[in-house]
Design an enzyme around this catalytic site. Structure first.
Site, PDB file in Angstrom:
ATOM      1  N   GLY A 291       1.506   4.500  -3.911  1.00 23.71           N
ATOM      2  CA  GLY A 291       2.571   4.689  -4.897  1.00 23.71           C
ATOM      3  C   GLY A 291       3.551   5.743  -4.418  1.00 23.71           C
ATOM      4  N   SER A 292       4.142   6.452  -5.380  1.00 26.15           N
ATOM      5  CA  SER A 292       5.244   7.361  -5.046  1.00 26.15           C
ATOM      6  C   SER A 292       4.887   8.499  -4.093  1.00 26.15           C
ATOM      7  CB  SER A 292       5.815   7.966  -6.318  1.00 26.15           C
ATOM      8  OG  SER A 292       6.138   6.943  -7.209  1.00 26.15           O
ATOM      9  N   VAL A 293       3.606   8.826  -3.959  1.00 30.03           N
ATOM     10  CA  VAL A 293       3.223   9.895  -3.018  1.00 30.03           C
ATOM     11  C   VAL A 293       3.663   9.521  -1.605  1.00 30.03           C
ATOM     12  CG1 VAL A 293       1.365  11.524  -2.642  1.00 30.03           C
ATOM     13  CG2 VAL A 293       1.020   9.685  -4.226  1.00 30.03           C
ATOM     14  N   PHE A 294       3.951   8.231  -1.418  1.00 28.81           N
ATOM     15  CA  PHE A 294       4.322   7.740  -0.109  1.00 28.81           C
ATOM     16  C   PHE A 294       5.789   8.032   0.215  1.00 28.81           C
ATOM     17  CE2 PHE A 294       4.963   4.209   2.964  1.00 28.81           C
ATOM     18  CZ  PHE A 294       3.936   4.533   3.832  1.00 28.81           C
ATOM     19  N   LYS A 295       6.578   8.261  -0.835  1.00 28.67           N
ATOM     20  CA  LYS A 295       8.027   8.419  -0.632  1.00 28.67           C
ATOM     21  C   LYS A 295       8.423   9.540   0.336  1.00 28.67           C
ATOM     22  CE  LYS A 295       9.114   6.332  -5.057  1.00 28.67           C
ATOM     23  NZ  LYS A 295       9.285   6.584  -6.474  1.00 28.67           N
TER      24      LYS A 295
END
Lengths: 658, 73
Positions: A291-295
């Site tokens: 999820g967004s932790v990947f951004k």
């Protein structure tokens, strides 16, 4: 003497001679048979009668944390066995044993009927049960002491340590991975026995069989931090109704794992009572869509390649963006018109990230995420690690590429995620995570030591600093998604994440099952600690910023409280020694003027103050105090009234009986 | 004759000492086991879980807040 009697005498002499000759030959041949023909066999039989061997308990190597705290040790436990040929009253024996050891009577009877003279009945029973069995005094039932692995901290670090089976073989975790170094072959001592059965020491026959090494293992884990992490994660899993969770704490500069835990846990002292699923170290064996932790990784790649800069404005299409045949929305159906590049991370905009990834291009995107270590194992020294799922870019459709930018459609393990984020914290250099600091032998000498290992440079130092600044704003900035991860007086950089889980029964991403996560490090100007928290399917508080960020905050606050931000992690490899304290003798000192109590530059008279008061006063005046004992201050090393500006520390002795 | 007696005497002494050594080795093993048992006890008693339970329930202690923590130099 007549001729006849002479003849008779000769005959008698000859026959006696012949008789003796025959007897002599018989004796010689018997001696030959005993000494030479079957000599060896008989000697070994005699040795069996004359000697008795005693097997000493093989002590498997211990496992220590980085401070010398014992995490795994060996104790002796009683096991019960029978000699079926010696058992006369089968019914009585099986009945009594089954009631004492809580076993099925049928099973015991079956064992009693089998031929042979050795059968295990129960292994590693409790001391009480063993005493009861001995008290029964049954013929053919015996107890024997066997080594048993014991984990004094029970569930703590269970997935890291793993466990050991009945025959002292490591079956999981570090016990399995380092089995050959930890295990120790039994040591045998041979005794002589005299006619009365007393023992005599026979030096030349004492045999030791040591092919195992029995080294002790020293981990990078800090049991204090491990405990903090486990307690907080346990609380969070219970409060949010999550199915499970992971947390990892690492030193980003070296890759040392300071704590790692997964939920559900198990008690390695009784591992067989737990389902196999709870024995899995989910932090390395399970993968999830980040999820967004990947951004931040996408943003780092874009900054590194120079396709965007902090001042660029990205059009976020007011909350809906068509890619191929799909429409991409923002999380929680938010609408963003236009955002500056850093704000994409701050508000965690999906559309903004997709656009940045598109500017970067598929090939470069793939190049950077593989450089960050996604799609391959980190190589941490724990068994069972998987490499996550990263498909070949040639098979990506346009929409796959778009969703991957915000962390859906790529599967990573918790250890991969924290290792990749560590590269950002560590000025762009990816370190190999490791959990074993070294091996020491029984004398405390280092046999093998593991050093931090650089994998590769992923991004430049400048890019890493810029991303860190953006991530600091995610937590510290007004309205950032990571607000709940803030810690007083410490700047934190981090990113929240909430991802949908793939529902295999429906064949699509579930809208109900999510993974909430937070990865952050502090202090952001010189990162010392990086923490990852991941909650699997929380039912209440389903967003990373709400569910996982507070857990991060609690863990980090406690770490800061324990270590004062400067994690001066000691390099202790041997067992812990008591800290040496200089004890100040309590004595009556001369009467001194009390003006030092008013003058802030002088050492005050601490006597009569509580520990708390001493701390407060010394902090106000900048005095380096060292406290000895507890209660009320009775004496101090630096006399009251001298200047507080001294290099010497002021020892203050406390006594409870004041 | 005297030499033979001395030889026998030495032999008896050696056997006697061997008995003692055997006894002492057994003793050593017993003490080693006791030592190990005590180490296990220490490790169990110093387990943070146990300490926290005692601190919280018996001594009614709680974790300090951030502003209650004072760092010494």
């Amino acid at each position: 003497m007549t001729k006849k009697s002479k003849k008779w005498l000769r005959f008698r002499v000859t026959s006696v001679l012949v008789l003796f000759l025959v007897l002599y030959i018989a004796l010689l041949s018997r001696a030959f048979q005993l000494q030479i023909v079957s000599g060896k066999e008989l000697k070994s039989l005699a040795d069996k009668q004359h000697t008795k061997s005693l097997t000493l308990c093989p002590e498997r190597g211990l496992i220590f944390d980085r401070n010398g705290e014992k995490l795994a040790m060996t104790v002796l436990a009683d096991s019960v066995y029978i000699d079926p040929s010696m058992v006369k009253k089968r019914k009585e024996v099986s009945g009594k044993l089954s009631s004492t050891l809580c076993l099925e009577e049928r099973d015991i009877r079956k064992k009693l009927l089998k031929p042979g003279n050795f059968r295990w009945i129960a292994r590693q029973v409790s001391p009480l049960q063993a005493a009861q069995v001995r008290a029964l005094d049954l013929d053919g039932v015996y107890t024997i002491q066997e080594p048993k692995r014991f984990y004094p901290h029970r569930e703590m670090a269970c997935h890291l340590l793993g466990f050991v089976g009945c025959d002292s073989a490591g079956l999981e975790g570090l016990e399995l991975k380092y089995d050959s170094s930890l295990k120790y072959a039994p040591q045998k001592v041979v005794w002589g026995r005299d006619a009365k059965g007393n023992r005599i020491y026979l030096d030349e026959r004492s045999t030791t069989l040591n092919d195992g090494r029995g080294h002790n293992l020293v981990l990078t884990v800090d049991s204090k931090i491990q405990y903090i992490v486990e307690m907080n994660l346990k609380g969070a899993v219970e409060n949010t109704g999550a199915k499970g969770g992971n947390a990892i704490v690492m030193n980003p500069k070296t890759g040392e794992i300071l704590a790692m835990t997964s939920f559900p846990r198990f008690n390695p002292n009784a591992y067989s009572q737990y389902p196999v699923a709870s024995r899995r170290n989910r932090a390395i064996t399970d993968c999830f869509d980040p999820g967004s932790v990947f951004k931040p990784f996408v943003a780092a790649a874009a900054l590194e390649e120079g396709v965007v800069s902090e001042s660029d404005v990205i059009n976020c299409e007011n909350g809906s963006y068509v890619v191929g045949d799909r429409v991409i929305h923002e999380a929680q159906m938010k609408h963003h018109e236009e955002l500056f590049f850093p704000e994409i991370l701050k508000y965690s905009s999906n559309i903004g990230t997709v656009k940045v990834a598109e500017m970067l291009g598929k090939e470069k995107f793939y190049k950077y995420i593989t450089k960050f270590g996604f799609g391959s194992k980190t190589g941490v020294n724990l068994p069972g690690e998987i490499g996550g799922i990263l498909r070949d870019p040639s098979k990506w459709r346009r929409v796959d590429f778009a969703t991957m930018a915000f962390g859906q459609g790529i599967s990573v393990t918790a250890i991969q995620l924290i290792t990749a984020m560590s590269a950002i914290a560590n000025k762009g250099v990816l370190m190999k995570p490791y959990i074993v600091k070294g091996l020491v032998n029984r004398q405390g000498e280092i046999i093998e030591q593991y050093e931090p290992e650089v994998v590769r440079r992923v991004i430049s130092e400048d890019t890493a600093e810029r991303i860190t600044a953006i991530l600091t704003d995610v937590v510290g900035g007004e309205g950032g998604t990571g607000e709940r991860a803030r810690i007083a007086n410490v700047s934190v950089a981090g990113k929240t994440g909430t991802s949908q889980k793939f529902d295999f029964s429906l064949g699509r991403y579930s809208s109900k099952k999510v993974v909430a996560s937070f990865v952050g490090f502090f202090p952001s100007e010189d990162p010392q600690v990086i923490v990852l928290v991941m909650l699997d399917e929380p039912k209440i508080k389903r967003w990373g910023g709400v569910a996982a960020a507070p857990v991060f905050k609690n863990i980090s606050e406690r770490i800061v409280s324990c270590y004062n931000r400067h994690l001066n992690l000691p390099d202790v490899v041997a067992e812990r020694h008591a800290p040496e304290l200089e004890i100040v003798q309590a004595s009556m000192s001369e009467v001194i003027p009390r003006n030092e109590d008013i003058d802030e530059s002088l050492i005050p008279d601490f006597r009569g103050m509580s520990v708390r008061e001493v701390l407060k006063v010394s902090q106000d005046r900048g005095i380096d105090v060292r406290l000895v004992g507890s209660g009320w201050a009775v004496d101090q090393k630096l006399a009251p009234g001298i200047s507080a500006e001294t290099d010497q520390p002021c020892y203050v002795l406390f006594n409870e009986g004041f | 004759m005297a030499i033979a007696l001395v030889y026998v005497w030495f032999h008896i002494q050696a056997t006697r000492i061997n008995y003692q050594i055997a006894e002492e080795i057994q003793n050593k093993n017993k003490l080693g086991e006791e030592n190990r048992r005590l180490k296990v006890e220490i490790a169990t008693l110093t387990s943070p879980q146990r300490i926290e339970t005692i601190a919280r329930i018996k001594l009614k202690m709680c974790y300090p807040k951030r502003d209650q923590v004072v760092f010494l130099k």
